[in-house]
Scaffold this motif. Structure first.
Motif, short mmCIF file in Angstrom:
data_model
loop_
_atom_site.label_atom_id
_atom_site.label_comp_id
_atom_site.label_asym_id
_atom_site.label_seq_id
_atom_site.Cartn_x
_atom_site.Cartn_y
_atom_site.Cartn_z
N ARG A 120 63.25 -57.36 -103.58
CA ARG A 120 63.39 -56.19 -104.44
C ARG A 120 64.71 -55.49 -104.16
N GLY A 121 65.34 -55.03 -105.22
CA GLY A 121 66.58 -54.27 -105.05
C GLY A 121 66.37 -52.84 -105.47
N ILE A 122 66.71 -51.91 -104.60
CA ILE A 122 66.48 -50.48 -104.89
C ILE A 122 67.78 -49.70 -104.77
N LEU A 123 68.09 -48.98 -105.83
CA LEU A 123 69.20 -48.04 -105.78
C LEU A 123 68.67 -46.67 -105.35
N VAL A 124 69.30 -46.11 -104.34
CA VAL A 124 68.92 -44.77 -103.88
C VAL A 124 70.09 -43.83 -104.16
N ALA A 125 69.83 -42.80 -104.94
CA ALA A 125 70.90 -41.89 -105.33
C ALA A 125 70.31 -40.52 -105.65
N PRO A 126 71.14 -39.47 -105.59
CA PRO A 126 70.64 -38.14 -105.94
C PRO A 126 70.50 -37.95 -107.46
N LYS A 127 71.17 -38.79 -108.22
CA LYS A 127 71.09 -38.66 -109.68
C LYS A 127 71.54 -39.95 -110.34
N ILE A 128 71.16 -40.11 -111.61
CA ILE A 128 71.56 -41.30 -112.35
C ILE A 128 71.55 -40.97 -113.83
N THR A 129 72.40 -41.62 -114.59
CA THR A 129 72.38 -41.41 -116.04
C THR A 129 71.39 -42.38 -116.67
N ASP A 130 70.93 -42.04 -117.86
CA ASP A 130 69.93 -42.88 -118.54
C ASP A 130 70.45 -44.30 -118.78
N LYS A 131 71.71 -44.39 -119.18
CA LYS A 131 72.28 -45.70 -119.51
C LYS A 131 72.32 -46.60 -118.28
N ILE A 132 72.70 -46.02 -117.16
CA ILE A 132 72.79 -46.82 -115.95
C ILE A 132 71.39 -47.17 -115.45
N LEU A 133 70.45 -46.25 -115.67
CA LEU A 133 69.06 -46.55 -115.32
C LEU A 133 68.54 -47.73 -116.15
N ASP A 134 68.84 -47.73 -117.44
CA ASP A 134 68.46 -48.85 -118.31
C ASP A 134 69.07 -50.15 -117.79
N TYR A 135 70.36 -50.08 -117.55
CA TYR A 135 71.12 -51.23 -117.08
C TYR A 135 70.48 -51.81 -115.82
N LEU A 136 70.04 -50.90 -114.96
CA LEU A 136 69.40 -51.29 -113.70
C LEU A 136 68.03 -51.92 -113.95
N GLN A 137 67.25 -51.27 -114.82
CA GLN A 137 65.88 -51.77 -115.05
C GLN A 137 65.89 -53.08 -115.81
N ASP A 138 66.91 -53.29 -116.66
CA ASP A 138 67.07 -54.59 -117.34
C ASP A 138 67.19 -55.72 -116.33
N ARG A 139 67.69 -55.41 -115.16
CA ARG A 139 67.88 -56.44 -114.13
C ARG A 139 66.74 -56.44 -113.11
N ASP A 140 65.64 -55.80 -113.46
CA ASP A 140 64.47 -55.74 -112.57
C ASP A 140 64.79 -55.12 -111.23
N LEU A 141 65.70 -54.14 -111.28
CA LEU A 141 65.99 -53.40 -110.06
C LEU A 141 65.32 -52.04 -110.17
N GLU A 142 65.21 -51.36 -109.05
CA GLU A 142 64.47 -50.11 -109.03
C GLU A 142 65.36 -48.94 -108.62
N TYR A 143 64.88 -47.75 -108.94
CA TYR A 143 65.64 -46.54 -108.62
C TYR A 143 64.75 -45.54 -107.87
N VAL A 144 65.27 -45.01 -106.77
CA VAL A 144 64.58 -43.94 -106.06
C VAL A 144 65.53 -42.76 -105.91
N GLU A 145 65.06 -41.59 -106.34
CA GLU A 145 65.90 -40.40 -106.28
C GLU A 145 65.73 -39.70 -104.93
N VAL A 146 66.85 -39.27 -104.37
CA VAL A 146 66.80 -38.42 -103.17
C VAL A 146 67.43 -37.08 -103.49
N ASP A 147 66.99 -36.06 -102.79
CA ASP A 147 67.53 -34.72 -102.97
C ASP A 147 68.57 -34.46 -101.90
#
Lengths: 264, 264
Positions: A209-236
């Motif tokens: 599994r590939g996970i991007l950890v970031a404080p924020k993300i744009t919708d387009k980049i989130l789409d781009y990421l999810q298209d590749r079956d990668l995941e996103y976790v937000e940190v504060d």
DNA sequence: TGCTTGAGCTCGCGA
DNA sequence: TCGCGAGGTCAAGCA
């Protein structure tokens, strides 16, 4: 202030520069000049009033009246050269700053100089910054649960043929986890994460599994990421900074970011 | 030079700053100070001698005695605030520079001020730079043979679902060619090129070649590229710049980079 | 020294 | 205004 010249004759200025373009001094020159650069690229800058700053590590900056960035510069210089020249009856002072690796030259041609100052600035303080990407790393290492319940960290800065993986671990179902941490993720970040996941899939057995950890993300980049079956976790980031300060406090007895350093 | 104060009393300095921290003036302050920043991140900088420069677009820089980059800064400021304060019998001058979007504050606390100068710098000249990535594009369009004999350019900035292809063309054996131009190629550059090639293979009939065009490349990235059956063509920036200047000359009658602007 | 990546990136361009 | 990518990126950290 070692020296201060107002509206000096160019020969007078040359004398001061010859003596002080060395590592121990900070030199400021305000004047009317043209600037040329040649090296990795090539640039020219016509007549204008600017500030030239020669710092104590020989870094040299030509600042115009606007912008954060200098118009021309030399990060660290191998040699300076000062000369005066008569062009069509006008005397000019020419300051050349050269370096090798890469081979580059900045040439400043002064027509008038309003001010020259020479200083030895004493500044032994280190800049301390919190909120860097590495602070998020620390934060994850300190408490992997902020990413996901049951995450076990296997390795940090794991080397692969495609570069270094920020955090490498396993989830509670024993799948490999590749974590890429980024303050400001962009499309390249996704490619980078993809790159690491590909490498691990090649080299290891089992699901990755590939996970991007970031404080924020744009919708387009989130789409781009999810298209590749990668995941996103937000940190504060606030929490990251706060947790770091807490650790800092407990370890050193006193935080580097006490209330008396606030900006209020 | 509108104003020049040497070793002013802090109240005196405050008066000058109150009057001149506006868009029309460039203000330089040399002094002993501490600096705090809070916004996208958080930083603190202990006592030290530094140069503070407030430019005419309100950009504000705190330069230490070393390095190209300022220790602290504010790219453009929405409001300044100057006040004097007594702390433990010591008078301090506090300069606060704030902006919104993003919300950030830089606070400079001066204990001593050696020099304050106020200027209105006049600089209407535009910096002209050659050797950007776009100049390589131009150069290829002008003379496709520098990439490969018989290359025909079909389209520039061709849009695909994976992004924009720098140059799209055909070779003399009628294979499609995807060209990615980069001054400083890295691993992501390779993946990006790979993605473009994949897109074209999906969409078009026939063989597709991917070519990275750059002035330099590291061995590791070259390996990474060749592992993916992509190609590398080196361009000489000197030639790119020279060819641009030739075009420039022929189009405008006079180059922006005449011999009298050389660094020799 | 070279390689790789982050940066309070900054800046400019375009939608 | 925001998203996106280039930069003479610079500078730090590590091999």
């Amino acid at each position: 202030m070692d020296t201060l010249l107002q509206n000096p004759d160019l020969s007078e200025a040359k004398k001061v520069l010859d003596e002080h373009l060395r590592r121990e001094f900070t030199v400021q020159i305000n004047g009317l000049c043209t600037v040329n650069y040649q090296g990795r690229a090539k640039s020219k800058l016509d007549r204008g009033e600017r500030l030239v700053i020669k710092k104590q590590d020989t870094a040299t900056l030509v600042h115009g009246p606007e912008n954060y960035q200098p118009k021309n510069w030399q990060p660290e210089v191998d040699s300076f050269n000062v000369k005066t020249e008569k062009i069509e009856g006008e005397k000019h002072l020419i300051l050349k700053a050269e370096r090798t690796n890469p081979e580059e030259v900045v040439k400043v041609r002064f027509e008038e100089i309003d001010l020259v100052t020479v200083d030895k600035l004493i500044d032994k303080s280190e800049l301390k910054v919190r909120g860097h990407e590495v602070d998020i790393h620390e934060s994850i290492e300190e408490n992997p649960d902020i990413i996901e319940d049951g995450l076990t960290i296997v390795e940090r800065e794991k080397e692969t043929p495609a570069g270094f993986i920020d955090v490498f671990g396993r989830d509670k179902k024993d799948r490999w986890i590749v974590i890429e941490v980024k303050r400001n993720p962009d499309y390249n970040t996704i490619l980078q994460l993809q790159r690491y996941v590909d490498e691990i899939e090649k080299e290891y057995q089992g699901e990755v599994r590939g996970i991007l950890v970031a404080p924020k993300i744009t919708d387009k980049i989130l789409d781009y990421l999810q298209d590749r079956d990668l995941e996103y976790v937000e940190v504060d980031m606030e929490n990251v900074i706060a947790s770091y300060e807490a650790i800092d406090n407990s370890q050193k007895g006193l935080s580097d970011f006490d209330a008396d350093y606030s900006v209020d």
